[in-house]
Design an enzyme around this catalytic site. Structure first.
Site, mmCIF file in Angstrom:
data_model
loop_
_atom_site.group_PDB
_atom_site.id
_atom_site.type_symbol
_atom_site.label_atom_id
_atom_site.label_comp_id
_atom_site.label_asym_id
_atom_site.label_seq_id
_atom_site.Cartn_x
_atom_site.Cartn_y
_atom_site.Cartn_z
ATOM 1 N N GLY A 122 26.265 58.111 43.047
ATOM 2 C CA GLY A 122 27.464 57.327 43.299
ATOM 3 C C GLY A 122 28.766 58.095 43.241
ATOM 4 C CB SER A 123 29.781 61.644 43.562
ATOM 5 O OG SER A 123 29.309 62.065 44.821
ATOM 6 C CG ASN A 124 30.330 60.206 48.874
ATOM 7 O OD1 ASN A 124 31.305 60.617 49.484
ATOM 8 N ND2 ASN A 124 29.242 60.939 48.693
ATOM 9 N NE ARG A 146 15.265 50.759 50.020
ATOM 10 C CZ ARG A 146 13.934 50.765 50.025
ATOM 11 N NH1 ARG A 146 13.273 50.493 51.126
ATOM 12 N NH2 ARG A 146 13.270 51.027 48.930
ATOM 13 C CG HIS A 148 24.031 63.036 57.074
ATOM 14 N ND1 HIS A 148 22.901 62.657 56.370
ATOM 15 C CD2 HIS A 148 23.739 64.255 57.613
ATOM 16 C CE1 HIS A 148 21.976 63.594 56.487
ATOM 17 N NE2 HIS A 148 22.460 64.577 57.237
HETATM 18 C C1 GAR Z 1 25.978 62.153 49.719
HETATM 19 O O1 GAR Z 1 26.097 63.537 49.877
HETATM 20 C C2 GAR Z 1 25.743 61.472 51.052
HETATM 21 O O2 GAR Z 1 26.431 62.088 52.103
HETATM 22 C C3 GAR Z 1 24.261 61.634 51.205
HETATM 23 O O3 GAR Z 1 23.767 61.335 49.918
HETATM 24 C C4 GAR Z 1 24.692 61.814 48.950
HETATM 25 C C5 GAR Z 1 24.922 60.738 47.905
HETATM 26 O O4 GAR Z 1 25.663 61.252 46.838
HETATM 27 N N1 GAR Z 1 23.742 60.747 52.207
HETATM 28 C C6 GAR Z 1 22.717 61.065 53.006
HETATM 29 O O5 GAR Z 1 22.082 62.105 52.900
HETATM 30 C C7 GAR Z 1 22.379 60.043 54.071
HETATM 31 N N2 GAR Z 1 21.324 60.498 54.886
HETATM 32 P P1 GAR Z 1 26.446 60.261 45.856
HETATM 33 O O6 GAR Z 1 25.441 59.229 45.354
HETATM 34 O O7 GAR Z 1 26.910 61.145 44.740
HETATM 35 O O8 GAR Z 1 27.565 59.646 46.637
#
Ligand code: GAR
Length: 186
Positions: free
Chosen positions: A12-14, A88, A106
């Site tokens: 969940g950093s984003n 998903r 992504h």
């Molecule tokens: C992020 O880097 C996002 O771009 C990637 O998962 C990570 C989640 O990090 N998404 C994908 O790879 C989608 N195919 P977070 O939980 O720290 O936000």
């Protein structure tokens, strides 16, 4: 104010970067998560944000759990969905209901390195440049119309970890910015 939901499966950093953005043009009103032990749920609690946690295995199929998600989204009057590490593939049920209003981030320059571990894929491929893509989703894996991309150089002395850190920093800046640009005109 437009109400939006964030879908996430992991750390969940984003999610946190979006929540910490001052002057976000929408209200993040709900977190949807498919993993009961995901770190993002604890982060949502910190913000007092309602969460809808579901276990896909408890439903007969994708259409059934997506229907349950949609019911919950409607209850909170959500009109936009932002995927932030939601691992998903969206199905027709969700796509049809929120057509053109589901956005994903992504960690690569799509169409290169879709799917899982995009940062590791790029690192191992030895490319000199990778980056971040924000795009509308369709029924594919990390496909759909691209909204914004930002390049990140892979440096000579990078490790996968140092590269990941720089890519995530770019994600945390880019995603809130793109959300605001998208919704400003709505
Ligand atoms: C992020 O880097 C996002 O771009 C990637 O998962 C990570 C989640 O990090 N998404 C994908 O790879 C989608 N195919 P977070 O939980 O720290 O936000």
């Amino acid at each position: 104010k437009i109400k939006a939901a964030i879908f996430a499966s992991g750390t969940g950093s984003n999610f946190e970067a979006i929540m910490e953005t001052e002057q976000l043009v929408c209200d993040i009103a709900l977190l949807v998560c498919d993993k009961a032990n995901a770190g993002v749920i604890v982060k949502a609690e910190k913000y007092g944000l309602p969460t809808f946690v579901f276990d896909a295995k408890q439903f007969p199929d994708k259409a059934a759990y997506e229907k349950a998600i949609i019911d919950r989204l409607e209850e909170s009057e959500i009109s936009w969905v932002f995927l932030a590490g939601y691992m998903r593939i969206a199905g027709a049920t969700l796509l049809d209901h929120y057509e053109g209003r589901i956005v994903n981030i992504h960690p690569s320059l799509l169409p290169s390195f879709p799917g899982i571990d995009a940062i590791g894929q790029a690192f191992r491929a030895g490319v000199k440049t990778t980056g971040v893509t924000v795009h509308f989703i369709d029924e594919g894996i990390d496909t759909g119309p691209i909204i914004a991309q930002e390049k990140v150089a892979i440096l000579q002395d990078d490790t996968e970890e140092t590269l990941k850190k720089r890519i995530q920093n770019v994600e945390h800046q880019l995603y809130p910015k793109v959300i605001n640009q998208l919704l400003q005109t709505k």
